[in-house]
Write a protein that holds these residues in place. Structure first.
Motif, short mmCIF file in Angstrom:
data_model
loop_
_atom_site.label_atom_id
_atom_site.label_comp_id
_atom_site.label_asym_id
_atom_site.label_seq_id
_atom_site.Cartn_x
_atom_site.Cartn_y
_atom_site.Cartn_z
N UNK A 89 22.66 29.28 27.43
CA UNK A 89 21.47 30.01 27.01
C UNK A 89 20.74 29.28 25.90
N UNK A 90 19.42 29.44 25.86
CA UNK A 90 18.62 28.81 24.82
C UNK A 90 18.93 29.43 23.46
N UNK A 91 18.76 28.64 22.43
CA UNK A 91 18.99 29.14 21.09
C UNK A 91 17.93 30.18 20.75
N UNK A 151 17.93 33.13 22.09
CA UNK A 151 18.12 34.17 23.09
C UNK A 151 19.55 34.67 23.03
N UNK A 152 20.47 33.73 22.88
CA UNK A 152 21.89 34.07 22.81
C UNK A 152 22.59 32.98 22.03
N UNK A 153 23.68 33.31 21.40
CA UNK A 153 24.39 32.32 20.59
C UNK A 153 25.11 31.33 21.51
N UNK A 154 24.95 30.06 21.17
CA UNK A 154 25.57 29.01 21.95
C UNK A 154 26.66 28.37 21.11
N UNK A 155 27.90 28.42 21.59
CA UNK A 155 29.02 27.93 20.82
C UNK A 155 29.36 26.50 21.24
N UNK A 156 29.97 25.78 20.34
CA UNK A 156 30.33 24.40 20.58
C UNK A 156 31.34 24.22 21.69
N UNK A 157 32.14 25.22 21.97
CA UNK A 157 33.18 25.08 23.00
C UNK A 157 32.67 25.43 24.39
#
Length: 293
Positions: A282-284, A286-292
């Motif tokens: 997901x785009x930043x 809109x939803x949190x994007x985690x490194x893993x």
């Protein structure tokens, strides 16, 4: 009179002629240099296509979340590109590799992509293990060091076996090398079964109304089944390869066997996994994007 004419053409004789034709076809493909080159070059094309798909997916992810560095998802697709691109080059120059005077160079060139393939998909096991333990509020600090340690040990042992083959060439050391890699493949298969199975069961216990639960459940189930099967087949086949010259994959005279083997254990699994994991993060904002991810 009629029966006397049709009698000789019984099903047994027809089957014998069919088997003979199949045997002739098999020997023509395996023993003809033109067909050997065609099959190996065809495999190079398939590997090249998978490499292109992996690189395109990496570009799509980078364009989607350019603000993040080398996440696990990006590294996985990059390693997929590298493994398939190297395999492509190896099968393009397969005859030149076979004619190398240094036997150890031939072993290294044919074995390195297999080790890199293991590392690529071990990264997927690491990713699932991190998700599983984070969901259970268990520390994941030791997972990445364990991943690097296991890979380092495997590469160190394989390098030692290559040095042994170079120092004292012989059938015994080649068998040990192949059996070692068979054990590595079995280890990878069990890793997918353990952490893929755990994650699948954990997702099953989530509430039905959880967003994306069904899709993620199918994704984990399909990838676990594909990867477990391909590494298990590889482990079994390497055992046959080690002890039976008829199943030797490191010679030009077995192109059909090479095609079936690499199609089952690398080309199809890579293509299917890339297709299943094609969803972009997901785009930043809109939803949190985690490194893993």
């Amino acid at each position: 009179m009629y029966r006397a004419f049709v009698g000789p053409f019984d099903p047994t004789m027809i089957m014998m002629f069919t088997l003979k034709d199949a045997s002739d076809w098999w020997h023509v493909l395996n023993d003809t240099p033109v067909w050997q080159d065609r099959i190996f070059h065809g495999m190079a094309v398939l590997y090249g296509l998978v490499a292109i798909v992996a690189m395109m997916q990496l570009f799509r992810i980078q364009q989607r979340v350019p603000e993040y560095g080398w996440t696990t998802q990006k590294v996985f697709h990059f390693l997929n590109f590298v493994v398939n691109a190297v395999r492509c080059l190896i099968f393009v120059f397969r005859r030149d590799i076979q004619e190398l005077k240094q036997e150890i160079l031939k072993h290294i060139l044919l074995d390195v992509p297999s080790l890199a393939f293991f590392t690529t998909y071990a990264l997927l096991v690491l990713f699932w293990a991190e998700i599983y333990y984070q969901a259970r509020a268990v520390s994941t600090d030791c997972l990445r060091p364990a991943f690097y340690t296991v890979n380092g040990i495997i590469y160190a042992i394989q390098i030692a076996l290559w040095l042994a083959i170079w120092w004292k060439p012989g059938r015994v050391m080649v068998i040990l090398s192949k059996m070692f890699f068979a054990g590595v493949c079995l280890f990878a298969a069990l890793g997918f079964l353990l952490y893929g199975g755990r994650l699948f069961l954990m997702l099953q216990r989530f509430p039905v109304e959880s967003k994306g639960r069904r899709k993620k459940l199918q994704e984990v189930g399909y990838v676990t089944s594909i990867c477990f099967t391909c590494f298990l087949i590889r482990s079994v086949m390497m055992c046959f390869n080690a002890f039976h010259r008829v199943a030797d994959l490191d010679v030009m005279e077995h192109p059909v066997m090479n095609l079936m083997y690499y199609l089952l254990v690398e080309i199809l699994p890579s293509a299917l996994v890339l297709f299943i994991l094609k969803k972009l993060p997901p785009k930043r904002g809109i939803n949190q994007y985690h490194n893993i991810r």
